[in-house]
Write a protein that holds these residues in place. Structure first.
Motif: not given
Length: 484
Positions: A268-273, A298-301, A326-336
């Motif tokens: 699996k590639f992800g989920t952290e991405s 799913v995290d903006g990459g 997807g758009k889970r976007n687990r990361g800083p809001k200003n850069t994700t």
């Protein structure tokens, strides 16, 4: 001629290691590693025996050699033998297993030219597979004891070869922010993740067998564990067998199938991405009694230039292939922001006895498309059995959910479900069912640019074999989509 006496080999027994499985030996092993490093590097030899250990600290220019018959056994938590987790002063956007490295059985940070080799074994023993993450919230902190068999951070020129790992904890092997990695001829039979390659470049995983009944077998990631986005790229996974048999039954040869849970035994590639994945190849691999292949951004990459080829899957749970944006976007809001998925080629795939829950899924989100996807020479034999109610089901959008097909429920298509995709090419695709299935074989929604060439599907008499909704630039050639 004067005789040259090698001083680059350091036997841990000469530094006080006992190897009886009762006395803690990591202090002696660490002394041997330190002395070897002071001499400029070399090989630290662990001869046959059972070495009860807490944290072993690697150093640059060290080959930790586990001889045949040698076992590094992880101490139980109550022995307080593991190093405390390091400080992580910033916000954690990843769970504790990805955040902390020092509380591991074997760990190294900011090192060069390190290797763990030999025909011996690492038995995680008292390592925990738990973490403090709950319902997607990664801010629980460290678990407080040993949770990884091998953890490497920001290391260069890494070799792990020939060893076996049993019961590896949260991660049997975790490499984060590392460059020039070779993992070869490994046998891993563990209770959670097998090999995680996170924010790494120029990595090769080859000729290995990884059994993980409770989580992912080989899992490239791109988390925020380095407090920045860093892409995982130039990755090769080849000639590997992944599986979801009960823990220990790969090593003892009984190969008892485990019941599929949240995830098991897959690549699996992800989920952290957060950073994403670029220039990655998976080839010549076998999946046994596991989930299928998953590509999750799913995290903006960015996910770009991925090639999957020559894969056999048998007894696949939940789905055979899953590609999602997807758009889970687990990361800083200003850069994700919204991520990108494009340029994926999947070819020469054979799947036998695939779950009826879902066929292949390829999905973006409204307004954001997965682009330039090619599936070629794919044969899938599904269990079948879907009913008319399954066919009528309104399939939910992923949106910000955790990307896992079984969380979305039964798919209304038994073979292939496509939504929010641009430029999809299907060539020489065959879907069959062991039992009649009353769902359409193929459903495509919001697709711009769809080519079907030599697509053949198994379908119950009188039922539509495909459903097209808001599909533009459709081209069907040499296909029999009514009955096969």
């Amino acid at each position: 001629m004067a005789q040259i006496v090698s001083t680059s080999f350091f036997n841990v027994r000469n530094f006080g290691a006992v190897g009886d499985g009762k006395h803690l030996d990591h202090v002696a092993i660490n002394k041997a590693i330190t002395k070897c490093a002071e001499r400029g590097g070399g090989t630290v030899i662990v001869p046959s025996g059972n070495y009860l250990c807490g944290s072993i600290r690697l150093k640059s220019n060290i080959n930790l050699y586990l001889d045949a018959g040698a076992v590094i056994l992880g101490a139980q938590p109550e022995m307080n033998a593991y190093d405390p987790p390091e400080e992580f002063p910033d916000t954690a956007y990843q769970d504790g297993g990805h955040t902390y490295f020092h509380n591991s059985l074997i760990w190294g940070e900011n090192l060069k030219n390190i290797s763990i080799t030999g025909r011996g074994m690492i038995n995680g023993g008292g390592l925990t597979s738990k973490d403090k993450e709950h319902l997607g919230d990664p801010t629980g902190g460290s678990i407080g004891t040993g949770d990884k068999a091998i953890a490497l951070k920001l290391c260069t020129n890494v070799l792990i070869r020939d060893i076996s790992i049993f019961h590896g904890g949260h991660f049997a092997i975790l490499a984060t922010g590392c460059d020039l990695i070779t993992m070869d001829n490994l046998t891993i039979d563990t209770n959670r993740d097998g090999i995680d390659i996170d924010c790494c470049t120029n990595a090769v995983i080859s000729n290995s067998r990884v059994n993980c009944p409770n989580d992912d077998a080989i899992c490239p990631k791109s988390s925020y564990a380095l407090n920045r986005k860093q892409i995982t790229e130039n990755l090769l996974i080849t000639n590997c067998i992944v599986s979801g048999f009960k823990e220990g039954t790969l090593l003892n040869g009984t190969r008892i199938p485990a019941k599929a849970g949240w995830s098991n035994g897959r690549i699996k590639f992800g989920t952290e991405s957060n950073g994403g994945f670029r220039n990655c190849v998976v080839s010549n691999c076998v999946f046994k009694n596991s989930n299928g292949l998953a590509l999750e951004q799913v995290d903006g990459g960015i996910m770009d230039n991925i090639i999957i080829s020559n894969v056999i899957m048998t007894d696949v749970s939940h789905y055979p292939i899953y590609i999602t944006l997807g758009k889970r976007n687990r990361g800083p809001k200003n850069t994700t922001g919204m991520g990108i998925v494009k340029n994926i080629l999947i070819s020469n795939i054979r799947v036998d006895n695939a779950d009826s829950l879902s066929g292949i899924q390829i999905t973006g989100v409204p307004g954001y498309y997965v682009e330039n996807i090619q599936l070629r020479d794919v044969y899938i034999n599904y269990k079948g059995g879907g009913n008319k109610n399954d066919a009528k089901r309104i399939f939910p959008e992923l949106d910000g959910r955790y990307p896992e097909p079984f969380l979305l429920g039964v798919n209304p298509a038994y073979g292939l479900f496509v939504r929010h995709v641009k430029n999809l090419e299907l060539t020489n695709i065959r879907f069959q069912t062991l039992k009649p299935d009353l769902r359409p074989a193929i459903i495509c929604e919001d697709v711009d640019g769809l080519e079907l060439n030599y697509v053949k599907v198994s379908k119950a008499s009188g039922m539509d074999s495909y459903v097209m909704k808001n599909v533009k630039n459709l081209n069907i050639k040499n296909s029999n989509l009514q009955n096969y």
